[in-house]
Design a protein around this motif. Structure first.
Motif, PDB file in Angstrom:
ATOM      1  N   ALA A 116       0.829  -1.207   0.000  1.00 57.64           N
ATOM      2  CA  ALA A 116       0.000   0.000   0.000  1.00 57.64           C
ATOM      3  C   ALA A 116       0.863   1.256   0.000  1.00 57.64           C
ATOM      4  O   ALA A 116       0.585   2.220  -0.728  1.00 57.64           O
ATOM      5  CB  ALA A 116      -0.922  -0.009   1.224  1.00 57.64           C
ATOM      6  N   ALA A 117       1.932   1.266   0.817  1.00 58.64           N
ATOM      7  CA  ALA A 117       2.795   2.444   0.889  1.00 58.64           C
ATOM      8  C   ALA A 117       3.454   2.733  -0.449  1.00 58.64           C
ATOM      9  O   ALA A 117       3.473   3.879  -0.924  1.00 58.64           O
ATOM     10  CB  ALA A 117       3.858   2.236   1.973  1.00 58.64           C
ATOM     11  N   LEU A 118       3.985   1.703  -1.093  1.00 59.85           N
ATOM     12  CA  LEU A 118       4.692   1.906  -2.355  1.00 59.85           C
ATOM     13  C   LEU A 118       3.728   2.192  -3.506  1.00 59.85           C
ATOM     14  O   LEU A 118       4.084   2.911  -4.444  1.00 59.85           O
ATOM     15  CB  LEU A 118       5.561   0.687  -2.662  1.00 59.85           C
ATOM     16  CG  LEU A 118       6.722   0.472  -1.680  1.00 59.85           C
ATOM     17  CD1 LEU A 118       7.510  -0.785  -2.026  1.00 59.85           C
ATOM     18  CD2 LEU A 118       7.653   1.684  -1.669  1.00 59.85           C
ATOM     19  N   ALA A 119       2.519   1.650  -3.439  1.00 59.70           N
ATOM     20  CA  ALA A 119       1.530   1.964  -4.477  1.00 59.70           C
ATOM     21  C   ALA A 119       1.172   3.449  -4.434  1.00 59.70           C
ATOM     22  O   ALA A 119       1.069   4.121  -5.472  1.00 59.70           O
ATOM     23  CB  ALA A 119       0.279   1.110  -4.285  1.00 59.70           C
ATOM     24  N   THR A 120       0.995   3.980  -3.223  1.00 58.52           N
ATOM     25  CA  THR A 120       0.687   5.402  -3.080  1.00 58.52           C
ATOM     26  C   THR A 120       1.857   6.267  -3.541  1.00 58.52           C
ATOM     27  O   THR A 120       1.673   7.263  -4.261  1.00 58.52           O
ATOM     28  CB  THR A 120       0.354   5.724  -1.614  1.00 58.52           C
ATOM     29  OG1 THR A 120      -0.778   4.950  -1.218  1.00 58.52           O
ATOM     30  CG2 THR A 120       0.047   7.198  -1.434  1.00 58.52           C
ATOM     31  N   MET A 121       3.050   5.884  -3.141  1.00 55.98           N
ATOM     32  CA  MET A 121       4.224   6.673  -3.533  1.00 55.98           C
ATOM     33  C   MET A 121       4.441   6.600  -5.035  1.00 55.98           C
ATOM     34  O   MET A 121       4.839   7.596  -5.668  1.00 55.98           O
ATOM     35  CB  MET A 121       5.460   6.161  -2.788  1.00 55.98           C
ATOM     36  CG  MET A 121       6.563   7.183  -2.692  1.00 55.98           C
ATOM     37  SD  MET A 121       6.090   8.605  -1.674  1.00 55.98           S
ATOM     38  CE  MET A 121       7.060   9.892  -2.472  1.00 55.98           C
ATOM     39  N   SER A 122       4.170   5.447  -5.631  1.00 59.47           N
ATOM     40  CA  SER A 122       4.320   5.318  -7.082  1.00 59.47           C
ATOM     41  C   SER A 122       3.329   6.207  -7.820  1.00 59.47           C
ATOM     42  O   SER A 122       3.645   6.753  -8.888  1.00 59.47           O
ATOM     43  CB  SER A 122       4.136   3.851  -7.502  1.00 59.47           C
ATOM     44  OG  SER A 122       5.171   3.042  -6.969  1.00 59.47           O
ATOM     45  N   ALA A 123       2.134   6.383  -7.249  1.00 62.41           N
ATOM     46  CA  ALA A 123       1.157   7.288  -7.860  1.00 62.41           C
ATOM     47  C   ALA A 123       1.676   8.722  -7.848  1.00 62.41           C
ATOM     48  O   ALA A 123       1.520   9.469  -8.825  1.00 62.41           O
ATOM     49  CB  ALA A 123      -0.173   7.200  -7.108  1.00 62.41           C
ATOM     50  N   LEU A 124       2.319   9.120  -6.760  1.00 61.81           N
ATOM     51  CA  LEU A 124       2.907  10.459  -6.698  1.00 61.81           C
ATOM     52  C   LEU A 124       4.065  10.587  -7.693  1.00 61.81           C
ATOM     53  O   LEU A 124       4.232  11.615  -8.338  1.00 61.81           O
ATOM     54  CB  LEU A 124       3.379  10.737  -5.274  1.00 61.81           C
ATOM     55  CG  LEU A 124       3.843  12.162  -4.961  1.00 61.81           C
ATOM     56  CD1 LEU A 124       3.496  12.524  -3.512  1.00 61.81           C
ATOM     57  CD2 LEU A 124       5.353  12.308  -5.161  1.00 61.81           C
TER      58      LEU A 124
END
Length: 761
Positions: free
Chosen positions: A570-578
């Motif tokens: 979840a953390a990396l998915a959000t950061m990848s969106a940014l």
């Protein structure tokens, strides 16, 4: 037996068989016991069917072959356990290449032995009488080295259940072959040992081919990055030396006893050590299974280590207690003099098997980490302590003196593993070694200083931002010279966070954090992504100190080892969106290299005296510049310090990101890969330096985790190891620049910088 008891027994048996670690350990322990019993039967029958001369000469020849084969393994016994699980589609090539190299080493070792036969085996002249006899001895050595290695291959493939069957078959065939070759006189024992081994080696080779093909078919033959020759060599050379040192330790002790106390004492010592050492073999077998399982599943290595310790203790502790109580009786079966003179020694050796549980597991986990300095250091310390102290101990306490030295040695090494954090029984999130605690002193001093500063600085800082100075405040954790204060808002208002710089480094960090938030707020259009950022309420300067007031985001960090790994996707998915929202295609030019490569290396060079370190940094700079300059990359806004403490999650079972904080290390045109790799490093059960070195040696664990989190590196074409070095440089430079008053200590540099530099040489 009642049906309920039978059902319970069947359930426990199924649970044990379904556990790969315990299944492998039990198989190896059973195999060792079975081989010992059948070996005893072989020699008893040989004594009955052959002349005394044939038995004595045969035993000497087999001992020579065994010694030469052990030398010719070249460290690949543990090398197979360490590297075979990650060999992927190159598994068979790795196995047979190793067989070939070790076979050539066996030929060379046997050739040297035959050439020097008159010097160290005058009774073995028959080995060099004809070319055929020499060829037979050399062939036997080659066969035996492969016979020894194939056990480790089966363990590395997670098929240790075949090991007792293979060794049992070889032992039975040896017994069956003994009367067949009885006519061969001096060659009888050798022939009865080697010929069945040839049959078993051929059969197991076919079995290994089938097992590997089945494994690759099940995994769709996914290709993995091959382990470099340098990496394998860096493991097997010190490991081989350490193993030879361990084998030599007992042999030299026997000679010391013989020279100091005489042949009778030597006999008493030999029998006591042979019996007591059987408990060491239990932990050794469990350790072999532990290496294989931990390499297959590195994320849970510490859990495997704990399970291995429990499993070993369940067998060793009761055996040690019973053995100590019955040692006099057991030795009495050999003769009254053995019971009289060897009982105390045996009891002490059995007692030493208890701390050796920690030592055995610690050595296995050091091999998993590739920490060969620890492996070699432990065996060297053991050899020097036992060799150096035994003469003194025998003269002072008699034969039990050696038992005292062994117990003391194993206890000291066990304390070392526990105190240094090298036992592998805890991830860093749960355990702090003595060295780590020393490394945390700067942080403790910083927090103490910050607590003293609250009353002096915070009221004026709050007033400068227009906040009531009577508001409830609470000091938050900070890894820099920045005071971070939680400010409780009035009812209906938003809670705030106050940041106050107390040094030049802290002031620069606050200013960088403020700039990053302003740039991101202007670049992002997605309201969901904008909602993850704290909003600046006020930015002031008070008496040379930067003051920043921002909104406090709702949510909690998940910094525990298990929960941080579970929330990684979840953390990396959000950061990848940014990353995608701010991403651009960019050419790596000299300005980019100055910011991302040269500047961090200069920061590091200032902290590392010595020409060798500076040469390594220069070589690293040249290599990175050569491989990166002129490359087209995907760049984006990056956080620069992405770890579980800077990601806030909603209070629910499903990980949902609600905030991303602390942007002082952000870069507007960084590689998004750096955030991903930084997160991976932060959730490993080891410190930064060890985690980086493990990937430089073998990137399969990293690749496996990223695949499990459904995350891809945007710039894989740059090479995973290059990206990792860039991430490490960014982190280290930021850590060194983060504080002016309480900087990172020497311990931190020793654990997180120097090991990586050694790996980069």
């Amino acid at each position: 037996m009642s049906s309920s008891m039978l059902s319970t027994f069947n359930g426990l048996l199924r649970e044990r068989l379904n556990d790969p670690l315990r299944r492998s350990s039990d198989a190896l322990i059973i195999g060792t016991g079975l081989t010992s019993l059948l070996g005893l039967a072989f020699w008893a029958l040989a004594a009955r069917w052959l002349s005394t001369e044939s038995v004595g000469i045969g035993a000497a020849v087999v001992s020579a072959v065994t010694l030469l084969a052990n030398i010719a393994t070249l460290g690949m016994r543990n090398g197979f356990l360490r590297f075979l699980p990650t060999a992927g589609s190159g598994t068979l090539r790795f196995i047979f290449t190793t067989y070939t190299v070790c076979a050539l080493a066996a030929i060379a070792a046997a050739g040297v032995f035959l050439a020097g036969q008159p010097l160290w085996g005058q009774q073995l002249g028959f080995l060099t009488q004809t070319p055929l006899s020499m060829a037979a001895f050399i062939l036997g050595t080659v066969v035996w080295v492969i016979f020894v290695l194939q056990d480790q291959v089966l363990i590395g493939l997670r098929h240790a259940g075949w090991v007792p069957l293979e060794n049992g078959l070889a032992s039975v065939l040896k017994i069956a072959a003994l009367p067949v070759f009885a006519f061969a006189s001096l060659w009888a024992v050798f022939a009865a040992t080697v010929v069945p081994s040839i049959i078993v080696v051929l059969a197991v080779t076919v079995l290994i081919r089938q097992l590997v093909k089945k494994k690759l078919a099940a995994s769709a033959a996914v290709r993995s990055e091959p382990t470099s020759f340098k990496t394998v060599l860096g493991f097997v050379v010190p490991d081989h030396f350490a193993s030879m040192l361990w084998f030599a330790t007992t042999d030299v002790l026997t000679l010391i006893v013989l020279n100091v106390a005489g042949p009778e004492a030597s006999a008493y010592w030999y029998m006591a050590n042979t019996i007591g050492y059987s408990l060491y073999l239990v932990t050794s077998n469990v350790g072999s299974a532990l290496i294989s399982e931990s390499v297959h599943d590195p994320a849970n290595a510490y859990r495997h280590a704990r399970k291995a310790l429990r499993h070993s203790a369940q067998l060793v502790l009761p055996a040690a207690v019973i053995g100590i109580l019955l040692s006099s009786f057991a030795l009495g079966l050999l003769g009254e003099d053995y019971a009289q003179f060897a009982t105390g020694t045996l009891q002490l050796i059995l007692a030493s098997a208890v701390p050796q549980l920690i030592v055995g597991i610690g050595i296995a986990m050091a091999r998993v980490r590739g920490d060969m300095l620890t492996v070699l250091g432990v065996y060297a310390f053991t050899a020097l302590m036992l060799w150096g102290g035994s003469t003194f101990a025998i003269e002072l306490w008699g034969l039990p003196g050696i038992g005292i030295m062994i117990l003391l040695n194993q206890s000291l090494v066990a304390v070392f593993f526990l105190a240094s954090g090298r036992s592998g029984l805890w991830p860093d999130a749960e355990h702090r070694s003595l060295a780590q605690r020393l490394g945390e002193i700067p942080r403790a001093l910083r927090r103490r200083s910050n607590n003293r500063s609250i009353g002096q600085i915070v009221p004026g800082a709050l007033a400068s931002c227009g906040v009531d100075t009577s508001a409830d405040i609470r000091l938050l954790t900070s890894n820099s010279d920045t005071l971070v204060i939680a400010v409780a808002a009035r009812e209906g208002a938003t809670d705030l966070v106050l940041k106050v710089g107390t040094s030049e480094a802290a002031n620069q960090g606050i200013a960088a954090h403020s700039r990053a938030l302003q740039q991101l707020s202007g670049a992002l259009e997605d309201p969901e992504l904008l909602g993850l950022l704290p909003k600046i309420v006020a930015h002031r300067e008070l008496e040379g100190n930067q003051i920043l007031l921002e909104t406090r985001l709702v949510g909690a960090a998940r910094t525990g080892f298990d929960e941080s790994r579970l929330s990684s996707g979840a953390a990396l998915a959000t950061m990848s969106a940014l990353h995608r929202a701010t991403g651009v295609e960019q050419l790596i030019d000299d300005a980019w290299l100055e910011q991302m490569v040269r500047r961090p290396l200069r920061v590091l060079a200032q902290e590392l005296p010595g020409r060798r370190a500076h040469r390594t940094l220069k070589r690293t700079e040249r290599r990175l510049v050569q491989e990166l300059v002129g490359r087209q990359v995907h760049s984006s806004f990056i956080h620069g310090d992405l770890w579980p403490g800077n990601i806030l999650f909603a209070d629910s079972d499903e990980p949902r990101v609600q905030g991303i904080v602390d942007w002082e290390n952000a870069a507007g045109q960084g590689l998004p890969d750096a955030d991903i790799l930084h997160w991976w490093l932060a959730v490993q059960p080891k410190e930064l330096g060890g985690a980086v070195v493990s990937v430089l040696h073998d990137a399969s664990a990293l690749q496996s985790d990223l695949a499990g989190w459904d995350v891809n590196l945007p710039n894989q074409g740059l090479g995973v190891k290059n990206l990792l070095v860039l991430t490490w440089l960014m982190h280290v430079a930021a850590g060194l620049n983060r504080a002016s008053t309480h900087r990172v200590g020497r311990v931190w540099i020793v654990k997180n910088v120097l090991p990586v530099l050694r790996a980069l040489r």
